[in-house]
Motif scaffolding. Structure first.
Motif, PDB file in Angstrom:
ATOM      1  N   GLN A   1      -7.611   6.972  -4.338  1.00  0.00           N
ATOM      2  CA  GLN A   1      -6.260   7.491  -4.472  1.00  0.00           C
ATOM      3  C   GLN A   1      -5.899   7.719  -5.940  1.00  0.00           C
ATOM      4  O   GLN A   1      -5.254   8.720  -6.286  1.00  0.00           O
ATOM      5  CB  GLN A   1      -5.252   6.539  -3.831  1.00  0.00           C
ATOM      6  CG  GLN A   1      -5.288   6.531  -2.311  1.00  0.00           C
ATOM      7  CD  GLN A   1      -4.253   5.592  -1.726  1.00  0.00           C
ATOM      8  OE1 GLN A   1      -4.549   4.425  -1.478  1.00  0.00           O
ATOM      9  NE2 GLN A   1      -3.049   6.087  -1.509  1.00  0.00           N
ATOM     10  N   ILE A   2      -6.306   6.807  -6.811  1.00  0.00           N
ATOM     11  CA  ILE A   2      -5.991   6.948  -8.237  1.00  0.00           C
ATOM     12  C   ILE A   2      -6.577   8.244  -8.794  1.00  0.00           C
ATOM     13  O   ILE A   2      -5.939   8.941  -9.587  1.00  0.00           O
ATOM     14  CB  ILE A   2      -6.529   5.740  -9.031  1.00  0.00           C
ATOM     15  CG1 ILE A   2      -5.736   4.479  -8.663  1.00  0.00           C
ATOM     16  CG2 ILE A   2      -6.449   5.987 -10.536  1.00  0.00           C
ATOM     17  CD1 ILE A   2      -6.373   3.196  -9.160  1.00  0.00           C
ATOM     18  N   ALA A   3      -7.767   8.601  -8.355  1.00  0.00           N
ATOM     19  CA  ALA A   3      -8.430   9.804  -8.879  1.00  0.00           C
ATOM     20  C   ALA A   3      -7.606  11.056  -8.642  1.00  0.00           C
ATOM     21  O   ALA A   3      -7.680  12.016  -9.422  1.00  0.00           O
ATOM     22  CB  ALA A   3      -9.802   9.945  -8.223  1.00  0.00           C
TER      23      ALA A   3
ATOM     24  N   ARG B   1       0.869  -1.169   0.000  1.00  0.00           N
ATOM     25  CA  ARG B   1       0.000   0.000   0.000  1.00  0.00           C
ATOM     26  C   ARG B   1       0.909   1.222   0.000  1.00  0.00           C
ATOM     27  O   ARG B   1       2.071   1.141   0.377  1.00  0.00           O
ATOM     28  CB  ARG B   1      -0.912   0.017   1.233  1.00  0.00           C
ATOM     29  CG  ARG B   1      -1.672  -1.277   1.516  1.00  0.00           C
ATOM     30  CD  ARG B   1      -2.790  -1.525   0.510  1.00  0.00           C
ATOM     31  NE  ARG B   1      -3.565  -2.709   0.890  1.00  0.00           N
ATOM     32  CZ  ARG B   1      -3.326  -3.931   0.422  1.00  0.00           C
ATOM     33  NH1 ARG B   1      -2.338  -4.132  -0.443  1.00  0.00           N
ATOM     34  NH2 ARG B   1      -4.076  -4.955   0.801  1.00  0.00           N
ATOM     35  N   THR B   2       0.379   2.370  -0.392  1.00  0.00           N
ATOM     36  CA  THR B   2       1.205   3.578  -0.390  1.00  0.00           C
ATOM     37  C   THR B   2       0.383   4.786   0.037  1.00  0.00           C
ATOM     38  O   THR B   2      -0.796   4.911  -0.331  1.00  0.00           O
ATOM     39  CB  THR B   2       1.839   3.824  -1.782  1.00  0.00           C
ATOM     40  OG1 THR B   2       2.657   4.992  -1.732  1.00  0.00           O
ATOM     41  CG2 THR B   2       0.798   3.992  -2.863  1.00  0.00           C
ATOM     42  N   ARG B   3       1.004   5.640   0.836  1.00  0.00           N
ATOM     43  CA  ARG B   3       0.427   6.914   1.256  1.00  0.00           C
ATOM     44  C   ARG B   3       1.535   7.958   1.261  1.00  0.00           C
ATOM     45  O   ARG B   3       2.695   7.647   1.547  1.00  0.00           O
ATOM     46  CB  ARG B   3      -0.154   6.825   2.674  1.00  0.00           C
ATOM     47  CG  ARG B   3      -1.335   5.885   2.842  1.00  0.00           C
ATOM     48  CD  ARG B   3      -2.617   6.456   2.277  1.00  0.00           C
ATOM     49  NE  ARG B   3      -3.735   5.525   2.484  1.00  0.00           N
ATOM     50  CZ  ARG B   3      -4.965   5.772   2.063  1.00  0.00           C
ATOM     51  NH1 ARG B   3      -5.254   6.907   1.445  1.00  0.00           N
ATOM     52  NH2 ARG B   3      -5.930   4.891   2.279  1.00  0.00           N
ATOM     53  N   SER B   4       1.169   9.200   0.962  1.00  0.00           N
ATOM     54  CA  SER B   4       2.113  10.313   1.050  1.00  0.00           C
ATOM     55  C   SER B   4       1.602  11.292   2.097  1.00  0.00           C
ATOM     56  O   SER B   4       0.432  11.693   2.063  1.00  0.00           O
ATOM     57  CB  SER B   4       2.255  11.013  -0.299  1.00  0.00           C
ATOM     58  OG  SER B   4       2.851  10.141  -1.248  1.00  0.00           O
ATOM     59  N   VAL B   5       2.484  11.661   3.013  1.00  0.00           N
ATOM     60  CA  VAL B   5       2.108  12.581   4.092  1.00  0.00           C
ATOM     61  C   VAL B   5       2.974  13.829   3.997  1.00  0.00           C
ATOM     62  O   VAL B   5       4.113  13.769   3.539  1.00  0.00           O
ATOM     63  CB  VAL B   5       2.266  11.919   5.474  1.00  0.00           C
ATOM     64  CG1 VAL B   5       1.302  10.756   5.629  1.00  0.00           C
ATOM     65  CG2 VAL B   5       3.700  11.446   5.705  1.00  0.00           C
TER      66      VAL B   5
ATOM     67  N   GLY C   1      -1.569   9.282  -4.255  1.00  0.00           N
ATOM     68  CA  GLY C   1      -0.577   8.300  -3.830  1.00  0.00           C
ATOM     69  C   GLY C   1       0.377   8.047  -4.967  1.00  0.00           C
ATOM     70  O   GLY C   1       0.153   8.465  -6.109  1.00  0.00           O
ATOM     71  N   TYR C   2       1.470   7.354  -4.675  1.00  0.00           N
ATOM     72  CA  TYR C   2       2.501   7.085  -5.679  1.00  0.00           C
ATOM     73  C   TYR C   2       1.968   6.054  -6.677  1.00  0.00           C
ATOM     74  O   TYR C   2       1.688   4.916  -6.300  1.00  0.00           O
ATOM     75  CB  TYR C   2       3.748   6.577  -4.982  1.00  0.00           C
ATOM     76  CG  TYR C   2       4.948   6.357  -5.872  1.00  0.00           C
ATOM     77  CD1 TYR C   2       5.197   7.150  -6.983  1.00  0.00           C
ATOM     78  CD2 TYR C   2       5.862   5.348  -5.571  1.00  0.00           C
ATOM     79  CE1 TYR C   2       6.309   6.950  -7.776  1.00  0.00           C
ATOM     80  CE2 TYR C   2       6.992   5.142  -6.349  1.00  0.00           C
ATOM     81  CZ  TYR C   2       7.204   5.939  -7.457  1.00  0.00           C
ATOM     82  OH  TYR C   2       8.315   5.734  -8.240  1.00  0.00           O
ATOM     83  N   PRO C   3       1.798   6.416  -7.952  1.00  0.00           N
ATOM     84  CA  PRO C   3       1.189   5.493  -8.915  1.00  0.00           C
ATOM     85  C   PRO C   3       1.879   4.147  -9.014  1.00  0.00           C
ATOM     86  O   PRO C   3       1.210   3.127  -9.228  1.00  0.00           O
ATOM     87  CB  PRO C   3       1.278   6.268 -10.243  1.00  0.00           C
ATOM     88  CG  PRO C   3       1.256   7.704  -9.835  1.00  0.00           C
ATOM     89  CD  PRO C   3       2.039   7.750  -8.546  1.00  0.00           C
TER      90      PRO C   3
END
Length: 448
Positions: free
Chosen positions: A417-419, A315-319, A405-407
């Motif tokens: 997230q993709i949107a 999974r990926t998240r950017s903070v 998020g990181y594609p």
């Protein structure tokens, strides 16, 4: 069985030779096996390309016979999209040549080359390239999606160092994309992933960065929250030469903790002071940081991180920074590991990478941030607890996460997230997709 498969196999065998086409056997099995052992896809046939003409023939055969198509580079996409079920797979493992023009500081890199291939060719000339942190990862897939790594602060993302690419389009044409030729395609592939064609060759800008100061500073888990809180100040003031990766992982003694993975790519003298500051954020269990080459750093990471055949979910998240909720989520992630192989890797995005105007490439997030990759990694067996852990960590980080998020790390199920993954570039990117691949032949990473 798709009726086009036998015809495509015969056509390609006649054109490329029997050693280049496989529908079964040891070579076929080796190609469909990727880093994530949970991927058990069975392509319809595999084409082992040796150059651009082979790639063109494979693309045209897939189109003419109605076969889905995918492209296998380094084999590190955790979802196995390079080896789609029932697809014609173009395997680029036979295209790994790297040529270095030391005077111009430019590398010409075949589409199947890995980061280790690129760095290995550049190092004898005292040069380095912007790559990720693992040598076995394919340069093309990493670059087209973004390319976080330990030189981002000084030299930008991997895609910011892409000077040109030779691309085979969905209709089989081979074009060169750079600032002066197919400029819109060049814009799109820098951040839009492998969704526009097969990159058979790239030109990458090289840099003089060796030796670098790099290594690991490991803090026991009880210190992690305080160290991460203090780390915020260090990261916010970090010069371009310093990039610090963060890893929640199991340490050498079997206990989870916090690893700081700094890389200083400038003059060593001031770098020592910055590294020392990281050592003094707490009382490390161990700290091993010193002069090394980028090539040796990649090799060390490969030794630590290449457990082939185990199962993986990411999974990926950017903070925006290490908020209290983010710190709490990272510490809890390590405290609740369901496997000692699992980890959360966080890449620092700042400096040169953040100064690139967001509209200059398709990459959609150009503000300072920390990109977290949640890696659930376990021996073959019951997947449910490990996937549940990854989902829980992702949801906890979502509280303070930036949109998108990181594609390179998103799955087709990550629709929300993709949107937002491409920020203000989404509309232009969709238009480029319609222009260059209207039939959606290439589906390397999710597009909005």
């Amino acid at each position: 069985m798709n009726a086009g498969i036998p015809a495509a196999a015969r056509e390609l065998t006649d054109r490329l030779g029997p050693d280049a086409v496989a529908t079964s056997g040891p070579l076929y099995d080796r190609t469909r096996r990727v880093w994530n052992g949970a991927v058990t896809n069975r392509p319809a046939l595999v084409v082992h390309a040796r150059g651009t003409a082979d790639v063109q023939a494979a693309v045209r055969a897939a189109r003419d016979h109605g076969l889905p198509l995918s492209v296998r580079g380094g084999g590190h996409d955790w979802l196995g999209r390079g080896v789609r079920d029932g697809a014609l797979v173009i395997d680029l493992a036979g295209m790994r040549r790297v040529e270095v023009d030391a005077q111009a500081a430019v590398a010409t890199v075949d589409g199947g080359a890995t980061a280790a291939d690129l760095i290995g060719a550049a190092s004898p000339h005292g040069l380095s390239a912007v790559t990720g942190t693992v040598g076995a990862v394919g340069v093309a897939g990493l670059t087209l999606g973004g390319g976080y790594g330990l030189l981002n602060g000084r030299f930008g993302l991997a895609l910011d160092n892409l000077l040109a690419a030779d691309v085979v389009l969905a209709d089989g044409r081979a074009v060169t994309a750079d600032a002066d030729h197919e400029a819109e395609l060049f814009w799109a592939i820098r951040g839009g992933g492998g969704n526009f064609g097969v990159v058979t060759s790239m030109r990458h800008r090289l840099h003089r960065a060796d030796p670098i100061l790099a290594g690991t500073i490991f803090y026991p888990l009880p210190q992690a929250a305080a160290v991460l809180d203090r780390l915020n100040e260090v990261l916010s003031a970090a010069p371009d030469e310093l990039t610090v990766a963060i890893a929640m992982l199991t340490g050498p003694g079997g206990a989870p903790g916090l690893g700081l993975l700094p890389a200083w790519s400038g003059d060593p003298a001031p770098g020592e002071a910055h590294i020392d500051r990281l050592r003094r954020l707490g009382s490390p269990a161990f700290a091993k940081v010193g002069p090394t080459t980028y090539s040796d750093l990649l090799h060390a990471n490969d030794e630590q991180g290449e457990t082939i055949g185990h199962h993986v979910a990411c999974r990926t998240r950017s903070v925006p920074h290490l908020t209290p909720d983010t710190v709490s989520a990272l510490v809890k992630a390590a405290a609740t590991f369901t496997s000692p192989l699992s980890r959360v890797l966080c890449g620092q995005f700042h400096g040169a990478a953040a100064r690139v105007p967001v509209e200059s490439t398709a990459f959609g997030l150009r503000r300072n941030h920390i990109m977290a990759t949640i890696i659930s990694w376990w021996p073959p067996g019951d997947a449910e607890p490990h996937q549940t852990w990854a989902d829980a960590v992702s949801e906890a980080l979502a509280r303070d996460a930036l949109p998108g998020g990181y594609p390179n790390g998103l799955s087709p199920d990550d629709t929300t997230q993709i949107a937002d993954a491409y920020g203000p570039n989404a509309t232009r990117l969709r238009a480029a997709k319609t222009r260059y691949d209207p039939s959606n032949t290439f589906t390397a990473t999710p597009l909005p």
